[in-house]
Design a protein around this motif. Structure first.
Motif, PDB file in Angstrom:
ATOM      1  N   GLU A  58       0.789  -1.369  -0.054  1.00 45.29           N
ATOM      2  CA  GLU A  58       0.030   0.045  -0.180  1.00 45.29           C
ATOM      3  C   GLU A  58       0.947   1.232  -0.104  1.00 45.29           C
ATOM      4  O   GLU A  58       1.994   1.330   0.535  1.00 45.29           O
ATOM      5  CB  GLU A  58      -0.906  -0.226   1.138  1.00 45.29           C
ATOM      6  CG  GLU A  58      -1.871   1.100   1.394  1.00 45.29           C
ATOM      7  CD  GLU A  58      -2.966   0.711   2.696  1.00 45.29           C
ATOM      8  OE1 GLU A  58      -3.027  -0.255   2.981  1.00 45.29           O
ATOM      9  OE2 GLU A  58      -3.175   1.933   3.142  1.00 45.29           O
ATOM     10  N   TYR A  60       0.893   5.712  -0.305  1.00 47.64           N
ATOM     11  CA  TYR A  60       0.161   7.275  -0.138  1.00 47.64           C
ATOM     12  C   TYR A  60       0.233   7.811  -1.384  1.00 47.64           C
ATOM     13  O   TYR A  60       1.497   8.700  -1.575  1.00 47.64           O
ATOM     14  CB  TYR A  60       0.789   7.758   1.073  1.00 47.64           C
ATOM     15  CG  TYR A  60       0.195   9.111   1.245  1.00 47.64           C
ATOM     16  CD1 TYR A  60      -0.721   9.992   0.728  1.00 47.64           C
ATOM     17  CD2 TYR A  60       0.636   9.659   2.868  1.00 47.64           C
ATOM     18  CE1 TYR A  60      -1.212  11.097   1.267  1.00 47.64           C
ATOM     19  CE2 TYR A  60       0.036  10.828   3.181  1.00 47.64           C
ATOM     20  CZ  TYR A  60      -1.146  11.617   2.397  1.00 47.64           C
ATOM     21  OH  TYR A  60      -1.505  12.885   2.783  1.00 47.64           O
ATOM     22  N   MET A  63       2.070  11.610  -1.777  1.00 48.39           N
ATOM     23  CA  MET A  63       3.267  11.687  -0.936  1.00 48.39           C
ATOM     24  C   MET A  63       4.227  10.732  -0.964  1.00 48.39           C
ATOM     25  O   MET A  63       5.715  11.168  -1.070  1.00 48.39           O
ATOM     26  CB  MET A  63       2.931  11.755   0.632  1.00 48.39           C
ATOM     27  CG  MET A  63       3.806  11.801   1.641  1.00 48.39           C
ATOM     28  SD  MET A  63       3.404  11.451   3.348  1.00 48.39           S
ATOM     29  CE  MET A  63       5.059  11.257   4.170  1.00 48.39           C
TER      30      MET A  63
ATOM     31  N   LEU B   4      -6.632  11.140   6.379  1.00 42.04           N
ATOM     32  CA  LEU B   4      -6.092   9.796   5.672  1.00 42.04           C
ATOM     33  C   LEU B   4      -5.741   8.768   6.633  1.00 42.04           C
ATOM     34  O   LEU B   4      -4.922   9.205   7.474  1.00 42.04           O
ATOM     35  CB  LEU B   4      -5.315   9.932   4.462  1.00 42.04           C
ATOM     36  CG  LEU B   4      -5.373  11.282   3.606  1.00 42.04           C
ATOM     37  CD1 LEU B   4      -4.695  11.150   2.478  1.00 42.04           C
ATOM     38  CD2 LEU B   4      -6.887  10.875   2.958  1.00 42.04           C
ATOM     39  N   TYR B   5      -6.142   7.523   6.376  1.00 37.74           N
ATOM     40  CA  TYR B   5      -5.451   6.467   7.319  1.00 37.74           C
ATOM     41  C   TYR B   5      -4.915   5.317   6.172  1.00 37.74           C
ATOM     42  O   TYR B   5      -5.416   5.021   5.255  1.00 37.74           O
ATOM     43  CB  TYR B   5      -6.694   5.958   8.151  1.00 37.74           C
ATOM     44  CG  TYR B   5      -7.126   6.605   8.753  1.00 37.74           C
ATOM     45  CD1 TYR B   5      -6.544   7.477  10.145  1.00 37.74           C
ATOM     46  CD2 TYR B   5      -8.565   7.095   8.642  1.00 37.74           C
ATOM     47  CE1 TYR B   5      -7.357   8.151  11.113  1.00 37.74           C
ATOM     48  CE2 TYR B   5      -9.124   8.100   9.654  1.00 37.74           C
ATOM     49  CZ  TYR B   5      -8.509   8.636  10.716  1.00 37.74           C
ATOM     50  OH  TYR B   5      -9.216   9.293  11.621  1.00 37.74           O
ATOM     51  N   ALA B  56       1.684  12.400   8.872  1.00 39.37           N
ATOM     52  CA  ALA B  56       2.241  13.526   7.996  1.00 39.37           C
ATOM     53  C   ALA B  56       1.265  14.494   7.863  1.00 39.37           C
ATOM     54  O   ALA B  56      -0.059  14.302   7.972  1.00 39.37           O
ATOM     55  CB  ALA B  56       2.253  12.661   6.568  1.00 39.37           C
ATOM     56  N   ALA B  75      -2.272  12.779   7.536  1.00 38.84           N
ATOM     57  CA  ALA B  75      -2.393  11.081   7.500  1.00 38.84           C
ATOM     58  C   ALA B  75      -1.943  10.480   8.807  1.00 38.84           C
ATOM     59  O   ALA B  75      -0.787  11.032   9.448  1.00 38.84           O
ATOM     60  CB  ALA B  75      -1.588  10.958   6.437  1.00 38.84           C
TER      61      ALA B  75
END
Lengths: 161, 83
Positions: A58, A60, A63, B4-5, B56, B75
């Motif tokens: 997974e 992000y 980022m 966000l997670y 973050a 996040a």
């Protein structure tokens, strides 16, 4: 995003689900140039440890690319002899034997290429937002891989370099 | 504020992202974590292991004392395991 510094290599960074082509990426780093004397490569692959059926990575979006680019720009700053570097990191479901990450560094002489390639993979382990989940062939529940102290130590050694 | 997670934090909370409007007293990452933990049992389960969670703010790694405010993207996730 930092501005390009004149004379410094501009990294190529991609995060993708699709496989990558080592030969094509290497050719792209040296195409049209006659000043590259050394090209170092690292390919990280999915191992079948402990009955592993697949790793699911997974990330992000946004980022992750930024973080990798920053690490790659740091490598280009530390080793000004680099003429180019490429980082391709895959995400999604990856089965044992398949490549996960590619690091390529090119320079006029080998030292900068070899050292910066090691620096990049050490920092990617601890500084790029990816999370691995392990799936098993025997029906054991999937589990998240925990961060390893050895990886932190491997990245930290570059702080003194 | 957009939250966000990722990874097991996402699984425990039960959603990948949510819009929240924390009270004015919430002004840093640590305060936001404490407030989010009160939003439900999934949140509480995720943030119970607060020491294992990294953050973050606007896609930059952040420390517990770093400021957060309206309009930020924040996040939460476990320590990263890439490469």
């Amino acid at each position: 995003m930092s501005a390009a510094t004149p004379g410094r290599a501009v990294p190529t960074v991609r995060v993708q689900e699709a496989p990558f082509d080592l030969a094509a990426e290497a050719a792209a780093l040296t195409a049209g140039r006659v000043d590259v004397g050394g090209l170092a490569s690292f390919v990280g692959l999915c191992r079948a440890d402990d009955g592993l059926a697949a790793l699911v990575l997974e990330h992000y979006p946004g980022m992750t690319e930024r973080a990798i680019r920053r690490i790659a720009e740091e490598a280009c700053a530390r080793w000004p002899a680099l003429t180019g570097c490429t980082v391709v990191h895959r995400h999604g479901r990856l089965e044992p034997g398949t490549p996960i990450v590619l690091v390529l560094t090119a320079s006029s002489h080998r030292a900068a290429a070899l050292e910066s390639c090691a620096f990049l993979i050490d920092w990617l382990k601890t500084g790029a937002p990816f999370w691995k989940r392990e799936e098993f062939a025997d029906g054991r529940p999937a589990r998240w891989v925990e961060a390893r102290a050895e990886d932190d130590a491997a990245a930290a050694r570059w702080a003194d370099a | 504020m957009r939250i966000l997670y990722f990874a097991w934090v996402r699984q425990r909370v039960g959603v990948a992202e949510e819009e929240v409007a924390p009270p004015a007293a919430v002004h840093d990452v640590a305060g936001l974590m404490a407030w989010l933990a009160t939003r439900g049992p999934g949140h509480a389960a995720a943030f119970a292991e607060g020491r294992q969670i990294r953050a973050a703010v606007n896609q930059e790694f952040a420390a517990p004392g770093d400021p957060v405010g309206a309009g930020d993207e924040v996040a939460f996730f476990p320590p990263v395991t890439g490469g």
